[in-house]
Design a protein around this motif. Structure first.
Motif, short mmCIF file in Angstrom:
data_model
loop_
_atom_site.label_atom_id
_atom_site.label_comp_id
_atom_site.label_asym_id
_atom_site.label_seq_id
_atom_site.Cartn_x
_atom_site.Cartn_y
_atom_site.Cartn_z
N ASP A 41 -7.64 6.57 -5.48
CA ASP A 41 -7.21 5.31 -4.90
C ASP A 41 -7.30 4.26 -6.01
OD1 ASP A 41 -6.76 3.18 -3.17
OD2 ASP A 41 -8.22 3.85 -1.68
N PHE A 42 -6.18 3.57 -6.31
CA PHE A 42 -6.20 2.65 -7.44
C PHE A 42 -5.24 1.48 -7.22
CE2 PHE A 42 -3.18 6.02 -8.23
CZ PHE A 42 -2.08 5.41 -8.80
N ILE A 43 -5.47 0.43 -8.01
CA ILE A 43 -4.68 -0.80 -7.94
C ILE A 43 -3.90 -0.96 -9.24
CG2 ILE A 43 -4.75 -3.32 -7.76
CD1 ILE A 43 -5.67 -2.14 -5.20
N ILE A 44 -2.64 -1.37 -9.12
CA ILE A 44 -1.86 -1.78 -10.29
C ILE A 44 -1.43 -3.23 -10.09
CG2 ILE A 44 0.22 -1.43 -11.67
CD1 ILE A 44 0.12 1.49 -11.10
N ASP A 45 -1.62 -4.03 -11.14
CA ASP A 45 -1.25 -5.44 -11.09
C ASP A 45 0.11 -5.63 -11.79
OD1 ASP A 45 -1.04 -8.16 -11.14
OD2 ASP A 45 -2.97 -8.53 -12.12
N ARG A 59 -2.53 5.22 -3.05
CA ARG A 59 -3.37 6.36 -2.67
C ARG A 59 -2.61 7.61 -3.07
NH1 ARG A 59 -7.16 5.07 1.79
NH2 ARG A 59 -6.72 3.02 2.68
N LEU A 60 -3.18 8.40 -3.97
CA LEU A 60 -2.46 9.55 -4.52
C LEU A 60 -3.19 10.85 -4.21
CD1 LEU A 60 -0.59 9.76 -7.87
CD2 LEU A 60 -2.16 11.61 -7.26
N LEU A 61 -2.46 11.81 -3.68
CA LEU A 61 -2.98 13.15 -3.38
C LEU A 61 -2.34 14.16 -4.32
CD1 LEU A 61 -4.05 15.60 -1.65
CD2 LEU A 61 -2.03 15.24 -0.19
N GLU A 94 0.87 -1.18 0.00
CA GLU A 94 0.00 0.00 0.00
C GLU A 94 0.91 1.23 0.00
OE1 GLU A 94 -3.79 1.96 2.42
OE2 GLU A 94 -2.59 0.39 3.37
N ILE A 95 0.85 2.01 -1.06
CA ILE A 95 1.79 3.12 -1.27
C ILE A 95 1.04 4.45 -1.25
CG2 ILE A 95 3.56 4.07 -2.78
CD1 ILE A 95 4.21 1.28 -1.71
N LEU A 96 1.50 5.37 -0.41
CA LEU A 96 0.92 6.72 -0.34
C LEU A 96 1.81 7.68 -1.13
CD1 LEU A 96 -0.52 5.23 1.96
CD2 LEU A 96 -0.36 7.31 3.33
N LEU A 97 1.20 8.44 -2.04
CA LEU A 97 1.94 9.37 -2.89
C LEU A 97 1.33 10.77 -2.79
CD1 LEU A 97 2.19 7.20 -6.14
CD2 LEU A 97 3.97 7.47 -4.39
#
Length: 248
Positions: free
Chosen positions: A200-204, A148-150, A97-100
């Motif tokens: 909020d998004f998912i990358i596979d 999660r990107l702001l 889970e990465i916060l950007l």
């Protein structure tokens, strides 16, 4: 400079001051970060957030009258996460889970923050800064990752596409916005985020190979008003190893 058209600034001038506002928080007025509740060096205050609202990616930032854009440009902001039990057990977490946080402040040639003397805004510079770094990279495993990107810029929208090895555009799975998780996941080739908004998004990465890269690139930087942007890349993800058992 501070915003001199606001009457209170005539009294406070350039005095350092701050007050915190939880953007998207459902809180009492006393704890909402009213601009005139600013406190000065040596002073402090205590805020109470009940977190009794829909789980979502929020953010906090300075809200002091006449000087908030300057303070936010200097880094007085960050993410604030309200998470449900369902998310903890069904979505990527921990190292997956990465916060950007994204901003484009004015920087000197030595990459130091420059206070533009002609405006209160501290954004719309020449480089994107992601989590405080220019052109950062992230080593990723062959797994599902939640981002999660702001967009912490004050007046720059960003439209992100995702390019594998600099060539092929790939799809991501949008799962949430400012208000929390979407009713259903949505597969998309691009994400548009306005100033102050979150996504909020998912990358596979499971089907990628070691050494593959995925670049987050802003295509809004191609329009004339943002043409001075020297590099449209926000982040590069680099695949570093073999597949793993994903927790989600």
């Amino acid at each position: 400079p501070s915003d001199r058209c606001i009457s209170s600034v005539k009294t406070w001038g350039e005095s350092p001051r701050t007050v915190v506002h939880l953007h998207g928080g459902h809180n009492l007025q006393r704890y909402d970060g009213y601009p005139l509740y600013a406190y000065f060096p040596g002073e402090s205050d205590e805020y109470v957030y009940w977190n009794k609202q829909r789980p979502a990616t929020l953010w906090y930032h300075d809200h002091a009258i006449g000087i908030s854009s300057k303070n936010v440009g200097a880094g007085l902001y960050g993410m604030y996460i309200i998470e449900s039990e369902w998310e903890k057990h069904n979505l990527p977490k921990g190292e997956f889970e990465i916060l950007l946080t994204v901003m484009s402040p004015y920087l000197t040639e030595k990459a130091q923050l420059w206070q533009n003397p002609s405006t209160t805004f501290e954004a719309n510079g020449y480089h994107f800064v992601v989590n405080g770094k220019i052109l950062p990279y992230l080593n990723v495993k062959r797994a599902l990752y939640r981002f999660r990107l702001l967009n912490a810029d004050l007046h720059r929208d960003i439209q992100i596409i995702f390019k594998k090895n600099g060539e092929h555009q790939i799809r991501v799975i949008a799962i949430g916005t400012d208000g929390g998780l979407l009713p259903a996941p949505k597969t998309t080739l691009e994400l548009t985020i306005g100033g102050g908004e979150r996504v909020d998004f998912i990358i596979d990465f499971q089907d990628l190979h070691e050494g593959d890269t995925v670049d987050f690139k802003d295509i809004f930087a191609n329009i004339p008003i943002f043409a001075k942007m020297r590099d449209h890349r926000l982040l590069r993800c680099v695949v570093i190893d073999a597949p793993i058992d994903n927790p989600s």
